[in-house]
Design a protein around this motif. Sequence first.
Motif, PDB file in Angstrom:
ATOM      1  N   ALA A  28      31.712 120.587  51.150  1.00  0.00           N
ATOM      2  CA  ALA A  28      32.368 119.318  50.829  1.00  0.00           C
ATOM      3  C   ALA A  28      32.247 118.375  52.015  1.00  0.00           C
ATOM      4  CB  ALA A  28      33.833 119.557  50.480  1.00  0.00           C
ATOM      5  N   LEU A  29      31.496 117.299  51.860  1.00  0.00           N
ATOM      6  CA  LEU A  29      31.332 116.314  52.928  1.00  0.00           C
ATOM      7  C   LEU A  29      32.393 115.233  52.775  1.00  0.00           C
ATOM      8  CD1 LEU A  29      27.442 115.905  53.057  1.00  0.00           C
ATOM      9  CD2 LEU A  29      28.909 117.713  54.020  1.00  0.00           C
ATOM     10  N   VAL A  30      33.136 115.003  53.857  1.00  0.00           N
ATOM     11  CA  VAL A  30      34.221 114.016  53.859  1.00  0.00           C
ATOM     12  C   VAL A  30      34.010 113.052  55.013  1.00  0.00           C
ATOM     13  CG1 VAL A  30      35.855 115.570  52.730  1.00  0.00           C
ATOM     14  CG2 VAL A  30      35.716 115.530  55.227  1.00  0.00           C
ATOM     15  N   GLY A  31      34.735 111.930  54.963  1.00  0.00           N
ATOM     16  CA  GLY A  31      34.470 110.846  55.901  1.00  0.00           C
ATOM     17  C   GLY A  31      35.170 110.938  57.234  1.00  0.00           C
ATOM     18  N   SER A  32      36.003 111.943  57.431  1.00  0.00           N
ATOM     19  CA  SER A  32      36.693 112.097  58.713  1.00  0.00           C
ATOM     20  C   SER A  32      36.895 113.578  58.975  1.00  0.00           C
ATOM     21  CB  SER A  32      38.040 111.375  58.701  1.00  0.00           C
ATOM     22  OG  SER A  32      38.975 112.076  57.911  1.00  0.00           O
ATOM     23  N   ARG A  33      37.348 113.888  60.198  1.00  0.00           N
ATOM     24  CA  ARG A  33      37.535 115.292  60.571  1.00  0.00           C
ATOM     25  C   ARG A  33      38.986 115.749  60.416  1.00  0.00           C
ATOM     26  NH1 ARG A  33      32.880 117.030  62.716  1.00  0.00           N
ATOM     27  NH2 ARG A  33      31.411 115.463  63.507  1.00  0.00           N
ATOM     28  N   ARG A  34      39.816 114.943  59.800  1.00  0.00           N
ATOM     29  CA  ARG A  34      41.210 115.374  59.605  1.00  0.00           C
ATOM     30  C   ARG A  34      41.252 116.537  58.611  1.00  0.00           C
ATOM     31  NH1 ARG A  34      43.631 113.732  54.897  1.00  0.00           N
ATOM     32  NH2 ARG A  34      42.725 111.983  53.724  1.00  0.00           N
ATOM     33  N   PRO A  35      42.292 117.353  58.675  1.00  0.00           N
ATOM     34  CA  PRO A  35      42.373 118.510  57.770  1.00  0.00           C
ATOM     35  C   PRO A  35      42.363 118.087  56.306  1.00  0.00           C
ATOM     36  CG  PRO A  35      43.959 118.712  59.562  1.00  0.00           C
ATOM     37  CD  PRO A  35      43.392 117.327  59.659  1.00  0.00           C
ATOM     38  N   ARG A  36      41.725 118.895  55.486  1.00  0.00           N
ATOM     39  CA  ARG A  36      41.658 118.653  54.039  1.00  0.00           C
ATOM     40  C   ARG A  36      42.120 119.921  53.316  1.00  0.00           C
ATOM     41  NH1 ARG A  36      40.417 113.313  52.305  1.00  0.00           N
ATOM     42  NH2 ARG A  36      39.190 112.350  53.974  1.00  0.00           N
ATOM     43  N   PRO A  37      43.426 120.210  53.372  1.00  0.00           N
ATOM     44  CA  PRO A  37      43.911 121.465  52.786  1.00  0.00           C
ATOM     45  C   PRO A  37      43.639 121.582  51.298  1.00  0.00           C
ATOM     46  CG  PRO A  37      45.739 119.990  53.336  1.00  0.00           C
ATOM     47  CD  PRO A  37      44.512 119.421  53.971  1.00  0.00           C
ATOM     48  N   GLU A  38      43.571 120.432  50.589  1.00  0.00           N
ATOM     49  CA  GLU A  38      43.309 120.485  49.159  1.00  0.00           C
ATOM     50  C   GLU A  38      41.897 120.979  48.863  1.00  0.00           C
ATOM     51  OE1 GLU A  38      41.810 116.397  50.383  1.00  0.00           O
ATOM     52  OE2 GLU A  38      43.362 117.843  50.997  1.00  0.00           O
TER      53      GLU A  38
END
Length: 285
Positions: A28-38
């Motif tokens: 899963a590629l996301v736009g920031s490095r903050r946690p993505r628990p979902e």
Amino acid sequence: MIVVTAAGGRTGGAVVRGLWSRGLRVRALVGSRRPRPELTALSADVVGTDLTDASAVEPLLAGADALYLIWPNFDPGETAGATALLAAARRAGVGRVVYHSVLRPQARAMPHHAAKDRVEEVLDASGLRWRVLQPCAYADNLDGQLAEVAATGTFRSPWGLARAQSLVDVRDVADAAVALLTEDGLDGGTFEAVGPEPLTAPRIAALLAARLGQDVRAVDVVPGGAVPPLEDYPAHCARLMFDHYRSHGFTGSPRVLEALLGRPARTFAEHLAAIDVPGGAGELR
């Protein structure tokens, strides 16, 4: 392994969830490095990256069986950015690309549609094995207004009261995306994802009233002032989009979606049945 871009958004998250439910490995590629628990709860390999940097994304595509390419909504860089990622996908040897487009991308009155039309043209000449998904507007786009509807008894429509939309449930879009990512025999196909009924704002209000158990009235929210300048691209596109909907509606046939799903598409009433709306006389639990 399947890569999903913009996975932190509504569509991307739904696609990741759909792939996880079928036991498939997802990056899963996301736009920031903050946690993505979902996303980590779905066993996804979550990677923060800048989609506009194709050289940084390319190594993340290596070994991928498929790529679901979503570009962030209302972004003026979609044509150039998605084109660069398609080239990166080919260099990385991605087995299959599914591009998340939009219903009627050729409607040039809406610049964000035209951007997707240009990407589809590039995709066709890319040398990749590809499929395209073209969703209508989401039923889920109205969810944020439901608490206000319950409290005020009014449904505010920025596209007027006369024209209809064939709203589609994002869960159906995700299920269609999973089919395109995993099933054989669909290469080179363009697939519309359209809800099962044309809905005017008064019809939506009636369905909301039935769900809430209270009267709901549709109200025409006529935009004021000039179209925002192109420099404010999201506002510019949103205004032109709703102006287009007001004049022409945004409807289509559900037959292609239902063929992909192997079942009927969810109705707006079925969408509402799954939602909790706090507050108001018709509080839902």
